[in-house]
Motif scaffolding. Structure first.
Motif, PDB file in Angstrom:
ATOM      1  N   GLY A  16       0.798  -1.220   0.000  1.00 49.59           N
ATOM      2  CA  GLY A  16       0.000   0.000   0.000  1.00 49.59           C
ATOM      3  C   GLY A  16       0.834   1.274   0.000  1.00 49.59           C
ATOM      4  N   GLU A  17       2.133   1.115   0.097  1.00 47.26           N
ATOM      5  CA  GLU A  17       3.037   2.260   0.161  1.00 47.26           C
ATOM      6  C   GLU A  17       3.412   2.709  -1.259  1.00 47.26           C
ATOM      7  OE1 GLU A  17       6.472   2.539   3.165  1.00 47.26           O
ATOM      8  OE2 GLU A  17       7.357   1.611   1.383  1.00 47.26           O
ATOM      9  N   ARG A 107      11.431   6.286  -1.908  1.00 50.24           N
ATOM     10  CA  ARG A 107      11.445   6.360  -0.443  1.00 50.24           C
ATOM     11  C   ARG A 107      10.523   5.247   0.041  1.00 50.24           C
ATOM     12  NH1 ARG A 107       9.554  11.318   0.110  1.00 50.24           N
ATOM     13  NH2 ARG A 107      11.576  12.350   0.337  1.00 50.24           N
ATOM     14  N   GLU A 108      11.102   4.235   0.709  1.00 46.24           N
ATOM     15  CA  GLU A 108      10.335   3.078   1.181  1.00 46.24           C
ATOM     16  C   GLU A 108      10.543   2.865   2.682  1.00 46.24           C
ATOM     17  OE1 GLU A 108       9.995  -0.277  -2.144  1.00 46.24           O
ATOM     18  OE2 GLU A 108      12.082   0.262  -1.769  1.00 46.24           O
TER      19      GLU A 108
END
Length: 195
Positions: A16-17, A107-108
């Motif tokens: 979902g990111e 960006r995770e």
């Protein structure tokens, strides 16, 4: 140092990111080229620039990915793992790297606080992680295994070539070779007594 359990677990980012800082890149064909001695030379030059720009902020820097394995055909993109004290503190490393032409692309937070900066010329994926990250250990283990196990290096190259048809994004290409990557990881983890 991460535990064997942390290293051997196949971690998946949160589906979902949205990892894309500036939106996903346009789909482009994946092109595999023969291995060249230029890749390690290119890495050394890039590493010197990163170290000069970041100084003591560089805790570790490693050439990883297919271009770090002699004899392995690959995309003409240098993958580098950069370890910094805290990847969340982007002000400590992103502006100096932007001065070299790098762009923060991914960006995770759910994936070990991973950040990825890209350079257009020469093409580079600069992966940023924190100290003790299991992913950097996995990258080195995989690289070193392929360097010393030509049968798995060849198996991986075949998987890469088989993953090209079908098009889509680089992420689609990566997904199509994932089973072979995991088989190789399983072999190397068992050989190292980690499983």
């Amino acid at each position: 140092m991460p535990t064997n359990e942390e290293i051997t677990r196949h971690h998946e980012p949160d589906p979902g990111e949205n990892p894309w800082v500036h939106g996903p890149p346009p789909a482009a064909p994946v092109v595999i080229v023969p291995s060249t001695p230029e890749w390690p030379r290119r890495y050394r030059c890039l590493a010197a620039g990163i170290r000069a720009a970041l100084g003591a902020a560089v805790l570790d820097l490693e050439h990883v990915g297919s271009t770090s394995v002699e004899g392995l055909a690959a995309k003409d993109v240098i993958d580098i793992d950069l370890t910094v004290a805290d990847p969340r503190d982007e002000d400590a490393y992103v502006p100096p790297l932007e001065g070299l032409g790098y762009v923060l692309t991914i960006r995770e937070p759910s994936f070990h606080q991973h950040r990825c900066l890209t350079l257009a010329e020469p093409r580079v994926n600069l992966h940023v992680f924190g100290p003790g990250c299991p992913e950097t250990v996995r990258h080195r283990l995989f690289r070193d295994w392929l360097r010393t196990h030509p049968e798995d290096r060849d198996r991986y190259e075949r998987a890469k070539r088989s993953a090209i048809p079908g098009g889509g994004t680089v992420m689609d290409y990566n997904a199509r070779k994932q089973d072979v990557i995991r088989e190789i990881y399983d072999r190397l983890f068992r050989a190292a007594g980690m499983l």
